[in-house]
Scaffold this motif. Sequence first.
Motif, mmCIF file in Angstrom:
data_model
loop_
_atom_site.group_PDB
_atom_site.id
_atom_site.type_symbol
_atom_site.label_atom_id
_atom_site.label_comp_id
_atom_site.label_asym_id
_atom_site.label_seq_id
_atom_site.Cartn_x
_atom_site.Cartn_y
_atom_site.Cartn_z
ATOM 1 N N LYS A 265 0.829 -1.200 0.000
ATOM 2 C CA LYS A 265 0.000 0.000 0.000
ATOM 3 C C LYS A 265 0.867 1.254 0.000
ATOM 4 N N GLY A 266 0.280 2.351 -0.530
ATOM 5 C CA GLY A 266 0.972 3.624 -0.532
ATOM 6 C C GLY A 266 1.090 4.221 0.861
ATOM 7 N N LYS A 267 2.007 5.179 1.001
ATOM 8 C CA LYS A 267 2.244 5.851 2.272
ATOM 9 C C LYS A 267 0.999 6.605 2.731
ATOM 10 N N GLU A 268 0.797 6.676 4.043
ATOM 11 C CA GLU A 268 -0.373 7.364 4.593
ATOM 12 C C GLU A 268 -0.333 8.850 4.284
ATOM 13 N N GLY A 269 -1.526 9.454 4.229
ATOM 14 C CA GLY A 269 -1.640 10.868 3.943
ATOM 15 C C GLY A 269 -1.421 11.731 5.172
ATOM 16 N N THR A 270 -1.190 13.007 4.963
ATOM 17 C CA THR A 270 -0.919 13.957 6.046
ATOM 18 C C THR A 270 -2.098 14.113 6.987
ATOM 19 N N PHE A 271 -3.325 14.064 6.432
ATOM 20 C CA PHE A 271 -4.526 14.298 7.231
ATOM 21 C C PHE A 271 -5.186 13.001 7.688
ATOM 22 N N THR A 272 -5.372 12.061 6.763
ATOM 23 C CA THR A 272 -6.172 10.866 7.055
ATOM 24 C C THR A 272 -5.382 9.769 7.746
ATOM 25 N N ARG A 273 -4.073 9.735 7.562
ATOM 26 C CA ARG A 273 -3.201 8.832 8.314
ATOM 27 C C ARG A 273 -3.563 7.354 8.178
ATOM 28 N N GLU A 274 -3.843 6.938 6.972
ATOM 29 C CA GLU A 274 -4.154 5.529 6.715
ATOM 30 C C GLU A 274 -3.393 5.075 5.469
ATOM 31 N N LYS A 275 -2.613 4.019 5.595
ATOM 32 C CA LYS A 275 -1.853 3.514 4.457
ATOM 33 C C LYS A 275 -2.796 3.079 3.336
#
Length: 373
Positions: A265-275
Amino acid sequence: MERKTVFCYWASWAIYRSGNGNHNIGQIVPEYCSHVIFTFSGLDINGEITSLDPDADFKNGGFKDFIALKQRDPSGCLKVILAIGGWGEGSEKYSLMAESASSREKFADSVLRWLIFYGFDGIDIDWEYPTQRGGLTIDRENFTELLKVLKKKLSPRNRTLSAAVSGSLETTKLAYETNLICKELDFLSIMGYDLHDSNVTSNHSPLEAEGEATTSRSTISSTIDFYRRSGCPGEKILLGVPAYGRSYVLKDARITALGAPITGKGKEGTFTREKGFLGYNELCEMFKKHKGFKREYSAKNSSVYAFNGKLWVSYDDERTIRQKAEYVLREKLGGMMLWSIDTDDFRGKCSNQMYPLLRAMNEGLKWESKTKK
């Protein structure tokens, strides 16, 4: 032209996100929605409806502020709905609640009390999913019986009964008596997302199949067609679209097509924090900041994917949502829903306007808000 139904789901935990990702009830524009849905309530140990975050729901605005959205709607027609369930709530305790006639009655009574006491116009059932994730085979029939009891309780008091149901055709056949649940529900939202493969790149919200590695994978139209063939009235069906993307890490940055090998999976986002998950607001800021992204658009399956280096992401943009809205009009469906408005570009940071996806949905359904923001 009469306005189509537009369900706007709001994730209540968005109030805890940082920076530009923080979203509160005051930022919702009621005019863009026919129904706003507060997510989520849950089940307690007695099989009754309960709050999953009492401080946020009762002490810090929460329900009260959400209900007050009706006063800000210029049309005076906005409906405010409470959703129960969601992925994080699991399935097994809903299976237990629905297992007997007495427990179904007890739950339905508690729901009606909550709707009346707090002022909601209806309940949205988001059991993910009957017969799955620790459930029982009998859940399929029990889900129908649960909806019957709820309908009997809610209808005399003019409360809406809706459900969010799987977009997967395989899950649909296992989980629902499609012809029967449509008789009880006022609306059912087909969750037309998260239909991606886990081992290769794929579009997670495909309207049709085109260029996919797994051609037997569900598409939105195949699931909706199944409901229609089951006798479900089109006007009750809402096509659900995502305000987020599903991301992967490519095994080889040179191999970027659908079906490309991945390492995870891609790296988690700055806001949502889910891979593996990026809100549209995170995506568009990323595109604005990093100019190296390339995009590929598919007209047939109404989806787009982008890649830069080893990052690969499938998502919906304004164009694909308008195209899906055209499908809704063509197929004479009831409308659309967006999961969820708090990951749209609600601040207009990288678009020319706030809520570009939600606006595109309304415009595609031939209704344009006159609110200038």
